[in-house]
Enzyme design. Structure first.
Site, PDB file in Angstrom:
ATOM      1  N   SER A 155      36.306  -9.384 -31.412  1.00 45.11           N
ATOM      2  CA  SER A 155      36.959 -10.435 -30.643  1.00 45.11           C
ATOM      3  C   SER A 155      36.434 -10.467 -29.221  1.00 45.11           C
ATOM      4  O   SER A 155      36.074  -9.448 -28.663  1.00 45.11           O
ATOM      5  CB  SER A 155      38.457 -10.162 -30.632  1.00 45.11           C
ATOM      6  N   CYS A 156      36.409 -11.647 -28.604  1.00 47.18           N
ATOM      7  CA  CYS A 156      35.798 -11.754 -27.286  1.00 47.18           C
ATOM      8  C   CYS A 156      36.322 -12.951 -26.500  1.00 47.18           C
ATOM      9  O   CYS A 156      36.985 -13.825 -27.034  1.00 47.18           O
ATOM     10  CB  CYS A 156      34.282 -11.888 -27.413  1.00 47.18           C
ATOM     11  N   PHE A 157      35.954 -12.959 -25.203  1.00 53.99           N
ATOM     12  CA  PHE A 157      36.360 -13.997 -24.269  1.00 53.99           C
ATOM     13  C   PHE A 157      35.161 -14.857 -23.874  1.00 53.99           C
ATOM     14  O   PHE A 157      34.038 -14.374 -23.769  1.00 53.99           O
ATOM     15  CB  PHE A 157      36.931 -13.366 -22.995  1.00 53.99           C
TER      16      PHE A 157
END
Length: 895
Positions: free
Chosen positions: A260-262
């Site tokens: 997961s990432c921004f």
């Protein structure tokens, strides 16, 4: 059976609670006394669905927590669950593990039999080293790696896909039988048990995670071959997945790995020792030194700082999801990111793709950390810069009274000149700078011998100076010009309306108290205050990090650590400048507004207000045909309006009667308040395709405060780098494992090479690039794959004709290349056209870079316009059969 669990972090706490649910008597041991006290009160420091309920169910019954190691004397099994963080190269830090082993040695009797289970993630060989440390004790050491996924860790504990147990000697049945008794629950559910040796068990953990990454990289690599031989990667992936030996998971070409990432432009709040800084995820990743960085987080009761464990990035080619909440707040993240949701009074975790409209998130508020008095040692700060060479100190008393002490350090040709005129080179006094403290504010700094403007060598951020900072951020700027011989001069200016006498006089009084000279200019209804001081400009720009104009203004990090009364004085200056009081509902109600075009200023202000218990809304807009985004921060609700309104001074008197005449105490709109956080609802969910880098962080409590003050879970960690390091530590080159990262970084280069290989030489070739922005229906060029590809084409001597359906995207592209002529010369080898058919006229090839539905265009007409019928479809968007029937050569990604 009695069990001890050493370490109550993520793995340890879930292990302790889970074993208590199995019916064992469990003691959790941790060196953090405050955490132990909270756990014994049933307060959970981690946010995992179901964890807090299980903790409260068993605590002070068959589950207790302590800082003492004494309970392990009576324990049959001791689980080691301490942290083993990785450094930037992937090395595991085993100090905490070995420290715990030493504590065990000090506590248990050598003759008493114990089973010691290592659940911490450790490099191969660690269990053997632990047994060597305990060779004089009657113990067996067991490797039992964990496979918990953050966000669903409690579920994973009770529903493992397999249980891995590593032993020293598989013929020694005693520890095997004990571990099978501990995990009888899993035996009864027919969960597979893998009984093996230490090294195998240790390697299984790293190998499992790294293999997933390798599998993804494999399919991405295969996509390149698929292109070469004219195969279809989608069909290949599907067919491979039907083979039970392979399975269909992690076989989607182009997605990449990394969890997961921004989005790179999302922000978070870090502390590097001076106070909170608003920084983008991309900027955090690019920091050279991240060792002492702390992240603003939430510990369940209040905002707090937590150590940054890891920052990483990866290439991502898939949907990003924007979650929009009440009050204009939003976050843009990958679809598999864990989001903290408030449900039935408890904080739970959902993947972004599972979040629904109406789900609730929280905005923690209230102070964090220790508030303190803050003083800026300007001379000390200047000593680290080249500016110190031009700085002087004037103090006649110092020069006279301390001359004999100072004299040996003077660089003057005639030292007695110092005694006569009281002026000393700042760099000369540095070795004995403590002597300055005897004279306090008499020590004046300047950079010109005329001493026209001097400032104190230290400035305390008191109420007055806090207001001055606020005024500067609202009404100020720093300008630079050149004097004789090219000498750089800097000035600070503040500009008010001539009617704002209260604020003008306040600024003048503050400067007078500090002994700082200024000039005033009154013209066309404005009243400017100008300070000519390179040193004071350095203080505001480089020490306080305030910025120099409206576009890069920001709240000083130091302000977040200041006492509450100082924060309010700062806000007083800030709102008096760019704030306003707005009448609503025929003068029956009020709200407060503050406007800024600085993104970081807006985010920082929202956080500062939250520290003071004020929850505001924010609106993004373009005002008066401006092309720069503005952020309008609004404060409503009677009590909040009164608190901020009083900061305006005499101006508030014109509005006070309206506030006092409210017929009822109107609560703020758009959220609900709890004791220590506000509750917002998800109002809209927007999905959009994204190709570019996304960024990840890991914090020590798995939580962080992100854009607009929203609490969110951190990213899921990966073990690829750690496995690479273990290969290298054993003098083995991890060719395949290293390649997993390389493959995922090389996709755009590979696509370019595909084009280049078709033509052999791109010099002089003309291409139509269809799509310019980073996604359809936007003018945003940031992270645009099209722009990166255009740069590569231009560098190879090609001519590029670009097109996008969005007019503003076309304008932005033109302006960008007109400003930066290092790669493209607009009107010579780069053109942007308003019509798709004009764009494709006489081109050697068409390149599709954005996911518009180009199938709707007249491809027969296009075929008659191009020089050569060849299409490079970077998005696999076209109807291949239709295109080929019209005589086009088609090249997709893996098709």
């Amino acid at each position: 059976m009695n069990i001890s669990v050493i370490g109550t972090g993520y793995v340890g706490l879930i292990q302790a609670v889970g074993l208590a649910e199995f019916g064992f008597d469990v003691v959790g041991i941790d060196i953090d006394e405050s955490k132990v006290k909270a756990l014994n009160r049933g307060e959970c420091p981690l946010y995992e669905e179901g964890l807090e309920g299980l903790l409260k169910k068993h605590v002070n019954k068959n589950l207790t927590f302590t800082t003492s190691y004494k309970p392990i004397k009576d324990s049959d099994v001791i689980f080691l669950c301490v942290g083993t963080p990785q450094d930037k190269d992937g090395n595991a830090d085993l100090r905490f593990l070995f420290s715990a082993v030493e504590k065990i040695k000090e506590t248990i009797d050598k003759e008493d039999y114990k089973v010691i289970v290592i659940k911490s993630t450790v490099p191969v060989g660690t269990n053997r080293r632990v047994k060597e440390l305990l060779k004089d004790y009657n113990v067996d050491v067991v490797s039992n790696p964990e496979f918990l996924r953050e966000g669903i860790a409690v579920y994973d504990f009770f529903n493992p896909e397999r249980v891995i147990l590593g032993f020293e000697n598989l013929n020694n049945k005693k520890p095997i039988e004990i571990m099978e008794e501990v995990y009888k629950y899993f035996k009864d559910k027919n969960i597979p048990f893998v009984i093996t040796n230490w090294e195998t068990a240790e390697l299984i953990k790293y190998a499992s995670n790294a293999f997933l990454a390798t599998k993804i990289s494999f399919i991405n690599e295969l996509a390149k071959l698929s292109d070469k031989v004219k195969a279809d990667i989608k069909t290949i992936s599907y067919a491979m997945g039907l083979d039970p030996r392979i399975g269909n998971k992690f076989l989607n070409a182009g997605i990449g790995y990394g969890g997961s990432c921004f989005h790179p432009d999302e922000v978070l709040f870090i502390d590097r020792g001076r106070g909170l800084e608003c920084i983008t995820f991309k900027e955090l990743f690019e920091l050279e030194d991240k060792d002492n960085v702390k992240i603003l987080s939430f510990d369940g009761e209040k905002l707090s700082l937590k150590k940054l464990k890891l920052a990483s990035k990866r290439y991502y080619n898939d949907d990003l999801i924007t979650l929009r909440f009440n009050l204009g707040r939003e976050i843009k993240i990958t679809k598999d990111h864990p989001v903290v949701i408030l449900e039935d009074g408890e904080l739970k975790i959902k993947l972004t793709s599972d979040v629904k409209e109406g789900d609730k998130v929280i905005l923690p508020y209230g102070n964090f950390g220790e508030e303190r008095e803050i003083e800026i040692d300007i001379l000390e700060e200047l000593s680290k810069t080249d500016l110190i060479e031009k700085v002087w100190i004037h103090n006649k008393d110092l020069a006279t009274n301390e001359f004999n002490i100072i004299k040996p350090y003077l660089s003057n040709k005639y030292p007695h000149d110092v005694k006569r005129n009281g002026t000393i080179r700042a760099k000369d006094i540095l070795p004995i700078k403590e002597i300055l403290d005897k004279y306090g504010s008499k020590n004046r700094l300047f950079t010109a011998k005329s001493k026209s403007t001097t400032i104190p060598y230290k400035i305390k951020i008191d109420k007055d100076f806090a207001r001055l900072i606020g005024y500067y951020l609202s009404e100020g700027w720093i300008s630079k010009d050149y004097g004789r011989n090219g000498v750089v001069r800097k000035r600070i200016g503040l500009c008010f309306g001539i009617h704002e006498e209260e604020y003008i006089n306040d600024v003048k009084n503050i400067l007078n108290k500090l002994g700082i000279k200024y000039i005033e200019k009154i013209k066309d209804g404005s009243h400017s205050i100008l300070i000519s001081s390179k040193i004071l400009a350095y203080v505001f720009e480089n020490i306080l990090n305030c910025g120099i104009n409206c576009y890069n203004k920001n709240i000083p990090p130091q302000m977040f650590n200041a006492k509450e009364e100082i924060k309010w004085e700062f806000l007083k200056g800030l709102f008096r400048g760019d704030g306003g009081i707005v009448r609503l509902n025929n003068n029956k109600n009020l709200n407060i507004e503050f406007a800024t075009v600085s993104k970081k200023m807006a985010h920082s202000l929202l956080i500062l207000l939250q520290l003071l218990g004020i929850v505001a809304s924010v609106k993004k807009c373009y005002n008066n045909k401006s092309t720069t985004m503005a952020y309008i921060i609004r404060i409503n609700g009677l009590e909040q309006v009164k608190k901020i309104g009083e900061l305006f001074g005499k101006k508030w008197e014109n509005y006070k009667d309206i506030a006092e005449s409210y017929k009822r105490n109107i609560e703020p709109l758009g959220y609900k308040k709890s004791d220590n956080f506000a509750i917002l609802e998800v109002k809209e969910i927007i999905k959009e395709h994204y190709s570019g880098y996304v960024y990840s962080v890991e914090t020590e409590n798995s939580l962080l405060i992100t854009s607009y003050g929203i609490l969110i879970h951190n990213c899921f960690p990966k073990d690829v780098k750690a496995l690479i390091k273990q290969f290298e530590n054993n003098n083995i080159e991890p060719i395949l494992i290293k390649a997993t990262d390389i493959v995922n970084e090389e996709q755009i280069k590979w696509f370019f090479e595909k084009i280049k290989n078709y033509y052999g030489n791109l010099n002089g070739k003309t291409f139509a690039v269809l799509g310019l922005a980073f996604k359809p229906n936007t003018d945003d060029l940031r992270e645009s794959r099209a722009i990166k590809l255009i740069d590569m084409l231009l560098e190879s001597g090609a001519i590029v004709k670009g097109f996008d359906y969005v007019e503003k995207a076309r304008e932005n592209t033109i302006n960008m290349y007109k400003l930066d002529k290092s790669k493209g010369f607009y009107g010579y080898n780069l053109y942007v056209l308003d019509d798709l058919y004009e764009t494709v006229k006489n081109v050697d090839g068409i390149i599709i870079t954005v996911e518009y539905d180009f199938n709707k265009e007249d491809w027969e007409k296009i075929g008659n316009l191009v020089k050569e019928k060849v299409v490079f479809d970077g998005r696999n968007i076209l109807d291949v059969e239709k295109i080929k029937k019209l005589g086009f050569k088609y090249y997709g990604v893996g098709r």
